[in-house]
Write a protein that holds these residues in place. Structure first.
Motif, PDB file in Angstrom:
ATOM      1  N   SER A 269       0.839  -1.210   0.000  1.00  0.00           N
ATOM      2  CA  SER A 269       0.000   0.000   0.000  1.00  0.00           C
ATOM      3  C   SER A 269       0.865   1.248   0.000  1.00  0.00           C
ATOM      4  CB  SER A 269      -0.922   0.000   1.223  1.00  0.00           C
ATOM      5  OG  SER A 269      -1.776  -1.106   1.210  1.00  0.00           O
ATOM      6  N   PHE A 270       1.946   1.214   0.780  1.00  0.00           N
ATOM      7  CA  PHE A 270       2.834   2.380   0.852  1.00  0.00           C
ATOM      8  C   PHE A 270       3.527   2.608  -0.491  1.00  0.00           C
ATOM      9  CE2 PHE A 270       6.981   4.325   1.751  1.00  0.00           C
ATOM     10  CZ  PHE A 270       6.577   5.474   2.401  1.00  0.00           C
ATOM     11  N   HIS A 271       4.029   1.525  -1.097  1.00  0.00           N
ATOM     12  CA  HIS A 271       4.708   1.667  -2.397  1.00  0.00           C
ATOM     13  C   HIS A 271       3.731   2.140  -3.472  1.00  0.00           C
ATOM     14  CE1 HIS A 271       8.445   0.294  -0.905  1.00  0.00           C
ATOM     15  NE2 HIS A 271       8.087  -0.969  -0.717  1.00  0.00           N
ATOM     16  N   ALA A 272       2.481   1.664  -3.409  1.00  0.00           N
ATOM     17  CA  ALA A 272       1.476   2.131  -4.367  1.00  0.00           C
ATOM     18  C   ALA A 272       1.232   3.623  -4.199  1.00  0.00           C
ATOM     19  CB  ALA A 272       0.173   1.354  -4.173  1.00  0.00           C
ATOM     20  N   SER A 273       1.200   4.085  -2.937  1.00  0.00           N
ATOM     21  CA  SER A 273       1.015   5.516  -2.686  1.00  0.00           C
ATOM     22  C   SER A 273       2.194   6.326  -3.223  1.00  0.00           C
ATOM     23  CB  SER A 273       0.856   5.762  -1.181  1.00  0.00           C
ATOM     24  OG  SER A 273      -0.249   5.054  -0.668  1.00  0.00           O
ATOM     25  N   MET A 274       3.409   5.766  -3.064  1.00  0.00           N
ATOM     26  CA  MET A 274       4.582   6.456  -3.588  1.00  0.00           C
ATOM     27  C   MET A 274       4.537   6.555  -5.118  1.00  0.00           C
ATOM     28  SD  MET A 274       6.362   7.343  -0.924  1.00  0.00           S
ATOM     29  CE  MET A 274       4.726   7.630  -0.218  1.00  0.00           C
TER      30      MET A 274
ATOM     31  N   MET B 257       1.986  11.845 -10.259  1.00  0.00           N
ATOM     32  CA  MET B 257       1.449  13.211 -10.209  1.00  0.00           C
ATOM     33  C   MET B 257       2.555  14.255 -10.278  1.00  0.00           C
ATOM     34  SD  MET B 257      -1.476  12.618  -7.278  1.00  0.00           S
ATOM     35  CE  MET B 257      -1.984  14.343  -7.301  1.00  0.00           C
ATOM     36  N   GLY B 258       3.793  13.782 -10.481  1.00  0.00           N
ATOM     37  CA  GLY B 258       4.908  14.709 -10.617  1.00  0.00           C
ATOM     38  C   GLY B 258       5.527  15.143  -9.311  1.00  0.00           C
ATOM     39  N   GLN B 259       5.194  14.459  -8.214  1.00  0.00           N
ATOM     40  CA  GLN B 259       5.753  14.807  -6.903  1.00  0.00           C
ATOM     41  C   GLN B 259       6.727  13.720  -6.466  1.00  0.00           C
ATOM     42  OE1 GLN B 259       2.579  15.417  -4.128  1.00  0.00           O
ATOM     43  NE2 GLN B 259       1.582  17.007  -5.338  1.00  0.00           N
ATOM     44  N   GLU B 260       7.893  14.129  -6.039  1.00  0.00           N
ATOM     45  CA  GLU B 260       8.898  13.197  -5.562  1.00  0.00           C
ATOM     46  C   GLU B 260       8.644  12.897  -4.082  1.00  0.00           C
ATOM     47  OE1 GLU B 260      11.898  10.529  -5.862  1.00  0.00           O
ATOM     48  OE2 GLU B 260      10.996  11.714  -7.477  1.00  0.00           O
ATOM     49  N   PRO B 261       8.398  11.629  -3.710  1.00  0.00           N
ATOM     50  CA  PRO B 261       8.145  11.301  -2.303  1.00  0.00           C
ATOM     51  C   PRO B 261       9.347  11.680  -1.431  1.00  0.00           C
ATOM     52  CG  PRO B 261       7.616   9.460  -3.733  1.00  0.00           C
ATOM     53  CD  PRO B 261       8.339  10.463  -4.579  1.00  0.00           C
ATOM     54  N   PRO B 262       9.115  12.364  -0.324  1.00  0.00           N
ATOM     55  CA  PRO B 262      10.224  12.736   0.569  1.00  0.00           C
ATOM     56  C   PRO B 262      10.938  11.494   1.100  1.00  0.00           C
ATOM     57  CG  PRO B 262       8.187  13.880   1.167  1.00  0.00           C
ATOM     58  CD  PRO B 262       7.820  12.832   0.171  1.00  0.00           C
TER      59      PRO B 262
ATOM     60  N   GLN C 126       9.866   7.988   3.630  1.00  0.00           N
ATOM     61  CA  GLN C 126      10.145   6.573   3.358  1.00  0.00           C
ATOM     62  C   GLN C 126      10.966   5.961   4.487  1.00  0.00           C
ATOM     63  OE1 GLN C 126      11.479   5.833  -0.742  1.00  0.00           O
ATOM     64  NE2 GLN C 126      10.814   7.887  -1.300  1.00  0.00           N
ATOM     65  N   ASP C 127      11.936   6.719   5.004  1.00  0.00           N
ATOM     66  CA  ASP C 127      12.756   6.209   6.108  1.00  0.00           C
ATOM     67  C   ASP C 127      11.910   5.972   7.357  1.00  0.00           C
ATOM     68  OD1 ASP C 127      14.956   6.319   4.485  1.00  0.00           O
ATOM     69  OD2 ASP C 127      15.619   8.294   5.215  1.00  0.00           O
ATOM     70  N   ARG C 128      10.999   6.906   7.626  1.00  0.00           N
ATOM     71  CA  ARG C 128      10.143   6.753   8.798  1.00  0.00           C
ATOM     72  C   ARG C 128       9.226   5.536   8.667  1.00  0.00           C
ATOM     73  NH1 ARG C 128       8.013  12.824  10.531  1.00  0.00           N
ATOM     74  NH2 ARG C 128      10.029  13.613  11.288  1.00  0.00           N
ATOM     75  N   PHE C 129       8.742   5.310   7.454  1.00  0.00           N
ATOM     76  CA  PHE C 129       7.875   4.154   7.236  1.00  0.00           C
ATOM     77  C   PHE C 129       8.650   2.855   7.466  1.00  0.00           C
ATOM     78  CE2 PHE C 129       6.053   0.878   4.441  1.00  0.00           C
ATOM     79  CZ  PHE C 129       4.757   0.849   4.933  1.00  0.00           C
TER      80      PHE C 129
ATOM     81  N   MET D 268       9.090   2.376  11.095  1.00  0.00           N
ATOM     82  CA  MET D 268       7.837   1.978  11.723  1.00  0.00           C
ATOM     83  C   MET D 268       7.585   0.482  11.531  1.00  0.00           C
ATOM     84  SD  MET D 268       4.372   1.219  10.996  1.00  0.00           S
ATOM     85  CE  MET D 268       3.976   1.976   9.418  1.00  0.00           C
ATOM     86  N   LEU D 269       7.811  -0.013  10.307  1.00  0.00           N
ATOM     87  CA  LEU D 269       7.626  -1.447  10.056  1.00  0.00           C
ATOM     88  C   LEU D 269       8.588  -2.281  10.896  1.00  0.00           C
ATOM     89  CD1 LEU D 269       7.096  -1.794   6.188  1.00  0.00           C
ATOM     90  CD2 LEU D 269       5.404  -2.026   8.000  1.00  0.00           C
ATOM     91  N   GLU D 270       9.819  -1.832  10.980  1.00  0.00           N
ATOM     92  CA  GLU D 270      10.821  -2.550  11.768  1.00  0.00           C
ATOM     93  C   GLU D 270      10.421  -2.573  13.239  1.00  0.00           C
ATOM     94  OE1 GLU D 270      15.692  -2.543  12.361  1.00  0.00           O
ATOM     95  OE2 GLU D 270      14.668  -0.786  11.524  1.00  0.00           O
ATOM     96  N   PHE D 271       9.925  -1.445  13.733  1.00  0.00           N
ATOM     97  CA  PHE D 271       9.502  -1.338  15.126  1.00  0.00           C
ATOM     98  C   PHE D 271       8.318  -2.267  15.407  1.00  0.00           C
ATOM     99  CE2 PHE D 271       6.778   0.749  18.331  1.00  0.00           C
ATOM    100  CZ  PHE D 271       7.645   0.705  19.412  1.00  0.00           C
ATOM    101  N   VAL D 272       7.359  -2.315  14.479  1.00  0.00           N
ATOM    102  CA  VAL D 272       6.190  -3.181  14.648  1.00  0.00           C
ATOM    103  C   VAL D 272       6.610  -4.644  14.739  1.00  0.00           C
ATOM    104  CG1 VAL D 272       4.102  -4.047  13.512  1.00  0.00           C
ATOM    105  CG2 VAL D 272       4.550  -1.589  13.585  1.00  0.00           C
ATOM    106  N   GLN D 273       7.587  -5.037  13.930  1.00  0.00           N
ATOM    107  CA  GLN D 273       8.069  -6.422  13.966  1.00  0.00           C
ATOM    108  C   GLN D 273       8.659  -6.761  15.335  1.00  0.00           C
ATOM    109  OE1 GLN D 273      10.808  -6.523  10.684  1.00  0.00           O
ATOM    110  NE2 GLN D 273       9.257  -7.165   9.215  1.00  0.00           N
TER     111      GLN D 273
END
Length: 309
Positions: free
Chosen positions: A138-143, A149-154, A158-161, A164-169
Motif C-alpha cells: 500500500s505504501f509503495h502504491a502511494s509512492m 502526479m509529478g511529486q517526488e516522495p520525501p 520513506q525512512d520513517r515508514f 515503523m515497520l521494523e519497530f512493529v516487527q
C-alpha cells in the motif's frame, strides 16, 4: 436425577453456543459482537457444575464446531472455551475481578501464541508477515501515485515508514499481550450483565483508585532500563525481549499513575467529569503519558498515597 439435570443444561448451553458460533461465522456485522459472547455458555455451565463438566462441554463443542464450520475455526472455539471455563472457575470461587482479568488474559495469551505457531508451522499462514506485506504494498502504491502526479516522495517519509515497520516487527509480543488483555476484558464485560440477570455471584470491580502493583516490578523495570544502555544486536532474541518487557512495564506503570491520580481526585473530592476529561486529555498529548508513568513509579516506590492521607 442430578446427572439428567446436568446433561439437560449442557444441551441448552451447547445450543446457545452453536447459535453464537453460527452468528460469528456467517453474520458479518454481528460477528464481532458474538465473538465476545462465545465464552458465556462455558462460564455459566462451569459456575454451576465445576470445571470437569465444563471441559466435557468444550470437547463436545469442538466436535460440533468442526462439523458446522472448518478446522480453521476450531482455535477460536478452544480459545473462548478455555477462557470461559477459567473465568467461570474464578467467579465461582468469588475471586477479585482484577485477578480474574489477569488470569483470563494469560489464558487468551497462551491461546493466541499457540494459534500463531500452529498456523505458521502446519498451515504456512503467517498473518503478521502478510499484514506487513500488505502495508508495504500500500505504501509503495502511494509512492507510485505521488510520482505519477509529478511529486517526488520525501526520503524522510520513506525512512520513517521503514523504521515503523521494523519497530512493529519487534513489538509483536507486546501486541499479543494487549490483544489478550482486550479480549479478556471485553469477554468479562459482555458476560457480567447476563450473569447478574441469572443471579450468579460475580462480585464487583474494586475501585480503580485502589490498584497497587507489586513492588518487585520496580526492580524489574530498573534492570530492563539498565539493559537498554548496552549495545544489543537489533533483531536478536535478547533485544526483542528487552524492548517488549520495557513497553509492557511502562503500560503497567501508566495504569499505576492513573490509579494514583484517581486516588488524589477522590481525596480532593473532585468531580468525576473533571477526572474523565483529564484522562482523555492525557491521551491527546503523549508527553503527558510519560509524566504519568514516572508518577506511577514514584507512587509505587515511595507510597505517595500514604503521604496524601
Amino acid at each position: 436425577m442430578k446427572n439428567t439435570y446436568v446433561l439437560t443444561e449442557a444441551a441448552i448451553q451447547l445450543a446457545i453456543f452453536i447459535v453464537l458460533f453460527l452468528i460469528f461465522l456467517y453474520v458479518p456485522f454481528l460477528s464481532v459482537v458474538a465473538l465476545f459472547f462465545l465464552s458465556l455458555p462455558f462460564i455459566v455451565f462451569t459456575m454451576r457444575h465445576g470445571y470437569a463438566p465444563g471441559f466435557m462441554l468444550l470437547a463436545v463443542a469442538l466436535i460440533v464446531s468442526s462439523l458446522i464450520g472448518s478446522l480453521l475455526s476450531l482455535p477460536v472455539v478452544l480459545m473462548f472455551g478455555t477462557s470461559g471455563i477459567v473465568i467461570g472457575i474464578m467467579f465461582a470461587k468469588k475471586k477479585n475481578r482484577y485477578l480474574i482479568l489477569t488470569v483470563a488474559t494469560l489464558v487468551f495469551l497462551v491461546n493466541i501464541v499457540l494459534d500463531y505457531i500452529i498456523s505458521v508451522k502446519f498451515f504456512n499462514l503467517d498473518i503478521i508477515s502478510q499484514t506487513l506485506s500488505m502495508l508495504k504494498e500500500s505504501f509503495h502504491a502511494s509512492m507510485q501515485i505521488m510520482k505519477g502526479m509529478g511529486q517526488e516522495p520525501p526520503k524522510e517519509m520513506q525512512d520513517r515508514f521503514q523504521q515503523m515497520l521494523e519497530f512493529v516487527q519487534y513489538i509483536i509480543p507486546s501486541v499479543f499481550v494487549l490483544s489478550a488483555l482486550a479480549a479478556a476484558y471485553l469477554t468479562i464485560m459482555a458476560s457480567i450483565p447476563i450473569l447478574k440477570r441469572l443471579n450468579m455471584p460475580i462480585g464487583t470491580w474494586p475501585p480503580f483508585r485502589h490498584i497497587m502493583l507489586p513492588k518487585p516490578l520496580l526492580w524489574y523495570y530498573l534492570i530492563i532500563l539498565l539493559a537498554t544502555f548496552f549495545p544489543l544486536e537489533k533483531g536478536s532474541f535478547v533485544f526483542i525481549a528487552i524492548i517488549n518487557l520495557y513497553y509492557v512495564l511502562q503500560l503497567l506503570f501508566l495504569i499505576q499513575g492513573f490509579s494514583f491520580l484517581y486516588y488524589v481526585a477522590e481525596q480532593k473530592k473532585m468531580a468525576r467529569s473533571i477526572v474523565v476529561v483529564g484522562t482523555l486529555f492525557c491521551f491527546f498529548l503523549p508527553f503527558l503519558l510519560y509524566v504519568i508513568v514516572i508518577l506511577g513509579i514514584i507512587d509505587l516506590g515511595f507510597e505517595l498515597r500514604k503521604r496524601i492521607r
